[in-house]
Every structure is written in structure tokens, then in C-alpha cells.
Scaffold this motif. Structure first.
Motif, short mmCIF file in Angstrom:
data_model
loop_
_atom_site.label_atom_id
_atom_site.label_comp_id
_atom_site.label_asym_id
_atom_site.label_seq_id
_atom_site.Cartn_x
_atom_site.Cartn_y
_atom_site.Cartn_z
N ASP A 174 43.34 36.84 36.47
CA ASP A 174 42.57 38.18 35.56
C ASP A 174 43.01 39.22 36.14
OD1 ASP A 174 40.90 39.63 34.25
OD2 ASP A 174 39.04 38.80 34.48
N ALA A 175 43.45 40.23 35.51
CA ALA A 175 43.82 41.56 36.12
C ALA A 175 42.66 42.73 35.93
CB ALA A 175 45.17 41.86 35.65
N ALA A 176 41.66 42.31 35.28
CA ALA A 176 40.62 43.24 34.76
C ALA A 176 40.01 43.85 36.04
CB ALA A 176 39.56 42.80 34.11
N ALA A 177 39.85 43.15 37.34
CA ALA A 177 39.29 43.71 38.39
C ALA A 177 40.33 44.54 39.39
CB ALA A 177 38.54 42.57 39.19
N ALA A 178 41.60 44.62 38.95
CA ALA A 178 42.60 45.11 39.80
C ALA A 178 42.48 46.46 39.70
CB ALA A 178 44.13 44.65 39.56
N LYS A 179 42.93 47.05 41.01
CA LYS A 179 42.78 48.53 41.19
C LYS A 179 44.31 49.07 40.40
CE LYS A 179 41.77 52.69 42.93
NZ LYS A 179 40.61 53.44 42.36
N ARG A 180 44.03 50.12 39.48
CA ARG A 180 45.24 50.46 38.79
C ARG A 180 45.69 51.70 39.18
NH1 ARG A 180 46.29 49.47 32.85
NH2 ARG A 180 44.25 48.12 32.97
N LEU A 201 46.54 53.79 50.82
CA LEU A 201 46.18 52.63 49.78
C LEU A 201 45.44 51.74 50.55
CD1 LEU A 201 49.59 51.88 48.19
CD2 LEU A 201 47.71 53.18 47.17
N ILE A 202 44.12 51.68 50.13
CA ILE A 202 43.04 50.85 50.88
C ILE A 202 43.06 49.45 50.23
CG2 ILE A 202 41.58 52.93 51.19
CD1 ILE A 202 39.86 51.74 48.86
N GLU A 203 42.54 48.46 51.03
CA GLU A 203 42.47 47.11 50.92
C GLU A 203 41.71 46.90 49.54
OE1 GLU A 203 43.69 44.34 52.72
OE2 GLU A 203 44.82 45.89 53.93
N GLN A 204 42.42 46.08 48.54
CA GLN A 204 41.74 45.87 47.28
C GLN A 204 42.40 44.09 47.15
OE1 GLN A 204 39.86 47.62 44.90
NE2 GLN A 204 39.96 49.26 46.16
N GLU A 205 41.30 43.61 46.21
CA GLU A 205 41.85 42.26 46.02
C GLU A 205 43.17 42.19 45.08
OE1 GLU A 205 40.23 38.45 43.30
OE2 GLU A 205 38.91 40.19 43.84
N ALA A 206 43.38 43.13 44.36
CA ALA A 206 44.71 43.23 43.75
C ALA A 206 44.93 44.48 42.99
CB ALA A 206 44.56 42.04 42.48
N TRP A 207 46.04 44.77 42.90
CA TRP A 207 46.59 46.11 42.37
C TRP A 207 47.64 45.84 41.25
CZ3 TRP A 207 45.44 50.75 44.71
CH2 TRP A 207 44.87 50.63 46.05
N LEU A 208 47.23 46.93 40.17
CA LEU A 208 48.29 47.11 39.09
C LEU A 208 49.08 48.44 39.27
CD1 LEU A 208 45.72 46.42 36.00
CD2 LEU A 208 47.60 44.82 36.72
N ILE A 209 50.38 47.83 39.38
CA ILE A 209 51.52 49.10 39.53
C ILE A 209 52.38 49.35 38.14
CG2 ILE A 209 53.07 50.01 41.12
CD1 ILE A 209 50.47 49.07 42.56
N PRO A 210 52.28 50.48 37.48
CA PRO A 210 53.06 50.63 36.34
C PRO A 210 54.36 50.60 36.46
CG PRO A 210 51.89 52.60 36.97
CD PRO A 210 51.47 51.78 38.04
N TYR A 260 52.68 46.61 33.80
CA TYR A 260 52.08 46.67 35.00
C TYR A 260 52.46 45.41 35.80
CZ TYR A 260 49.09 50.56 33.40
OH TYR A 260 48.72 51.42 32.84
N TYR A 261 52.88 45.48 37.08
CA TYR A 261 53.08 44.37 38.12
C TYR A 261 51.61 44.21 38.60
CZ TYR A 261 58.11 44.54 38.82
OH TYR A 261 59.47 44.42 38.76
N LEU A 262 51.23 42.85 38.55
CA LEU A 262 49.91 42.49 39.21
C LEU A 262 50.37 41.98 40.69
CD1 LEU A 262 46.86 41.91 39.26
CD2 LEU A 262 47.32 39.47 38.60
N VAL A 263 49.59 42.70 41.88
CA VAL A 263 50.04 42.49 43.14
C VAL A 263 48.78 41.98 43.86
CG1 VAL A 263 50.94 43.64 45.17
CG2 VAL A 263 51.71 44.34 42.99
N LYS A 264 48.90 40.88 44.67
CA LYS A 264 47.61 40.16 45.11
C LYS A 264 48.01 39.79 46.47
CE LYS A 264 45.61 36.92 42.86
NZ LYS A 264 45.15 35.78 42.38
#
Length: 277
Positions: A174-180, A201-210, A260-264
Motif C-alpha cells: 500500500d503506497a498510501a502511507a509513503a512520503k511523496r 531526506l529523513i527516515e520514512q517507511e516508504a517514499w514515492l519518487i515521481p 511514481y517509484y515506490l521505495v522501501k
């Protein structure tokens, strides 16, 4: 497609000559010498061809690799007849390559692609479920073919853990919680990545990179904007990969000019065959 596609491994000189002809048609460059490809397929390499009738319409080529005590298949080329692209032939070739690699005992296949090419990104990460945590600047130096001319040949080096749960199981991320990371539109209506201080760039569970949906169009008409995308995404991906993240899928959008790339975090992925390398 009017005719059924036949997939098979290619091992003869005649078959490899057909590959050379398709190489020249796809890239307009001198093909790989047959003495090299023939030797490779006799020593752990894999050449898979896709045929319509007697015509070779696509191929994938990989050779054996070895690094840090482990073997893998280095997937070097995938080419498809220009008139038949966008019909799923690339995915068929990769799946045939995957099965051939498993039969030979490989656990990993690796290859490179331009991270700003959204069609390749979606195939490699979302469909095949490869991952990437390695970014290579100007991987092949200055390239003069039509797809690469004018920009540094930066590449993602992906890893396809073909015997892992990550590949075998349905991914319900689920990419909804990722930082965009945001983008904006230029006066010409083209997407442009905002300025981001990658070091912050701070620690996040996941990122969305356009990334742009149509990078080649941007490069053709707005080369400076294409360079802007190259340099900004380079810094972002290098920073996140150095912090232990991996790109794991592409999230498509219907109403935006970007995907968007989802990055985890890489250590959260079920790549259990890494322990068996």
C-alpha cells in the motif's frame, strides 16, 4: 497478434545470425560478434528468442556473472521488432529467461535500465518484481543511439531474485502511507521535479519518487528539463539507496503526467534466497 509466439533457447550459429540482424535493426549499431554469444551460451549464458512463424521478432541475451562469491545471470540485452513493441513480448521473453535460469541453477538475474524510462520501470519492477538499490552514474559513457544521445547514461542495476517469496507471492504493498516527493508544471505544461535537498531526506517507511510518463518526449523537445530530471533524481535515489532503501515497484497514475517509484527499506523485503548465495 495474428500468429502464436514461440519462445525457445537459441544455440546455433544460424539462430545467432538472426539475432545479429535484429540487433542492427533495433539499435542501428554493430551487433555482438557471434564468437562471443556462441561461447557464452555454451558456458552458462542464455539466449531466448521469440518467433512468429520463422521470423525472429525478439530476443533476450544474458551471460554468466560472478562477484563476491556468488554467481548470477547478467541479462545484457532485450530487443523487440519495432512494429511489435507494446504487446507484452518483453514480459514473455523475461519469463522464459527466468525459467531457463532456474533450470540452470541461478537464483539471481541482474540487468540495467534507464530509471527515467517509465515503461521499462513498470515492466521490471511491477510486473517482474525485480528490485533496485544500486544507481550507476553514466554507466555506459556517452551513447550516440537515438534513445540515449544527449544525456549521461545513468542506470538502475536491478536484481531479480527469481526463487524468492518477493517474486513468487502477490505483492499487496500500500503506497498510501509513503512520503511523496512533489513536482510542479512548467509554463509549457511539462512536469518538473521540485528542488529537494537529498541530504535532508529523513527516515520514512516508504517514499514515492515521481518520474515523467513520457521521458523521451521531454528529452526531444526540452533537453534542459530532461537533464534537470536526470540530475535531481540521481541525487535522490543515490541518497535513499545509501540509507538502505530499494525501489520495489512503479505506481501508475491516470490523471498526472508522472508515475511514481515506490521505495522501501530493503531489509523488509522477503529475499530469503539472499542468504543462500
Amino acid at each position: 497478434m495474428a500468429e502464436t509466439i514461440e519462445l525457445r533457447q537459441l544455440t546455433t550459429i544460424n539462430e545467432l545470425q538472426q539475432v545479429q540482424q535484429l540487433e542492427e535493426a533495433v539499435w542501428n549499431m554493430k551487433p555482438i560478434p557471434i564468437h562471443q554469444t556462441l561461447t557464452a551460451v555454451k558456458n552458462g549464458g542464455i539466449m531466448v528468442g521469440a518467433y512468429q512463424g520463422e521470423k525472429l521478432i525478439g530476443f533476450s541475451y544474458g551471460f554468466a556473472g560472478f562477484q563476491n562469491g556468488r554467481t548470477y545471470l547478467c541479462s545484457h540485452m532485450l530487443g523487440i521488432d519495432e512494429g511489435l513493441r507494446g504487446q507484452g513480448i518483453g514480459a514473455l521473453l523475461k519469463e522464459a529467461q527466468k525459467q531457463a535460469a532456474i533450470d540452470k541453477g541461478y537464483k539471481v538475474i541482474t540487468w540495467t535500465y534507464d530509471p527515467l524510462e517509465s515503461v521499462n520501470a513498470f515492466l521490471n519492477l511491477s510486473k517482474l518484481k525485480a528490485i533496485c538499490s544500486t544507481y550507476i552514474e553514466n554507466c555506459y559513457g556517452d551513447m550516440e543511439d537515438s534513445l540515449n544521445q544527449g544525456l549521461a547514461s545513468d542506470r538502475f542495476q536491478v536484481e531479480w531474485w527469481i526463487q524468492s517469496s518477493h517474486v513468487a507471492e502477490r505483492n499487496m504493498d500500500d503506497a498510501a502511507a509513503a512520503k511523496r516527493i512533489p513536482y510542479e508544471l512548467t509554463a509549457a505544461g511539462q512536469p518538473k521535479l521540485v528542488n529537494v535537498d537529498a541530504s535532508l531526506l529523513i527516515e520514512q517507511e516508504a517514499w514515492l519518487i515521481p518520474i515523467p510518463k513520457h521521458f523521451q518526449e521531454i528529452k526531444k523537445d526540452h533537453l534542459e528539463l530532461a537533464l534537470d530530471w536526470r540530475l535531481k533524481t540521481r541525487r535522490i535515489f543515490q541518497t535513499l539507496f545509501n540509507k538502505g532503501y530499494a525501489a520495489v515497484k512503479v505506481v501508475k497514475t491516470a490523471d498526472e503526467p508522472v508515475h511514481y517509484y515506490l521505495v522501501k527499506k530493503r531489509d523488509t523485503l522477503p529475499l530469503e534466497s539472499e542468504d543462500q548465495k
